[in-house]
Enzyme design. Sequence first.
Site, PDB file in Angstrom:
ATOM      1  N   CYS A 112      45.527  80.792 -21.432  1.00  0.00           N
ATOM      2  CA  CYS A 112      45.807  81.748 -22.504  1.00  0.00           C
ATOM      3  C   CYS A 112      46.783  81.199 -23.545  1.00  0.00           C
ATOM      4  O   CYS A 112      46.530  81.251 -24.758  1.00  0.00           O
ATOM      5  CB  CYS A 112      46.290  83.080 -21.931  1.00  0.00           C
ATOM      6  SG  CYS A 112      47.887  83.027 -21.065  1.00  0.00           S
ATOM      7  N   HIS A 160      50.620  86.838 -19.961  1.00  0.00           N
ATOM      8  CA  HIS A 160      49.353  86.690 -20.682  1.00  0.00           C
ATOM      9  C   HIS A 160      49.575  86.884 -22.177  1.00  0.00           C
ATOM     10  O   HIS A 160      50.433  87.655 -22.603  1.00  0.00           O
ATOM     11  CB  HIS A 160      48.321  87.706 -20.182  1.00  0.00           C
ATOM     12  CG  HIS A 160      46.945  87.429 -20.717  1.00  0.00           C
ATOM     13  ND1 HIS A 160      46.267  86.260 -20.460  1.00  0.00           N
ATOM     14  CD2 HIS A 160      46.130  88.165 -21.526  1.00  0.00           C
ATOM     15  CE1 HIS A 160      45.092  86.292 -21.069  1.00  0.00           C
ATOM     16  NE2 HIS A 160      44.993  87.430 -21.729  1.00  0.00           N
ATOM     17  N   HIS A 172      41.002  85.760 -26.396  1.00  0.00           N
ATOM     18  CA  HIS A 172      41.922  85.251 -25.363  1.00  0.00           C
ATOM     19  C   HIS A 172      41.169  84.506 -24.275  1.00  0.00           C
ATOM     20  O   HIS A 172      39.945  84.576 -24.182  1.00  0.00           O
ATOM     21  CB  HIS A 172      42.743  86.406 -24.767  1.00  0.00           C
ATOM     22  CG  HIS A 172      41.946  87.350 -23.915  1.00  0.00           C
ATOM     23  ND1 HIS A 172      42.455  87.964 -22.797  1.00  0.00           N
ATOM     24  CD2 HIS A 172      40.662  87.804 -24.016  1.00  0.00           C
ATOM     25  CE1 HIS A 172      41.546  88.754 -22.244  1.00  0.00           C
ATOM     26  NE2 HIS A 172      40.450  88.678 -22.961  1.00  0.00           N
TER      27      HIS A 172
END
Length: 197
Positions: A112, A160, A172
């Site tokens: 990510c 994240h 993402h």
Amino acid sequence: RSSLERKRRKAEQVAAYASSQLNAAEALASEYQARQAAAEAELGALLRTERQRREQAALDAAKAEADKFKGQKIPNVVAPSSKAGIAVNAALSQLGVRYVFGARQPGVAMDCSGLTSWAWSVAGVSIPRTSRTQYAGLTRVPVAAAEPGDLIFSGYPIHHVGIYIGNGQMVHAPRTGDVVRIAALTWSKVVGVGRPR
């Protein structure tokens, strides 16, 4: 005296033999070194070829994976700045690339924060590498003021991050076993929004 002469000749013969053996050994050593250098050069070429083959295979696999996601409608993003637009388009160019923890290899694998840091680097902006350091190091903006290109953080502690592309969506790299994709945001799970500059 005759005995001494015989011994001298014998010694000279032994010395000549030893010298010839030494010369032969040196010639063999030289040949060995030449062959070793040639083998190392050939091995290096083979390793480079194999590395290129693996990289191409990974890229082909990523492209094949991306083809599965061509059904996703890629939005026409209107970014607030040229750099944000470049970052968003860079991130969108990685749709279908597989998730690998710690990876930042465009066209091959991303995690990510690898995706977000790489996308913004394409725009000429250096940001920290991990989601936590990105969250700590970027200018924070209110969630309601999020704009395309902003980074969307979630998890506690932060674990994240994705790039906002507008209309309640982000691009993402979700998790192991998944690929870079567009996803609808659950705003209640958003911890914060960071704006690279």
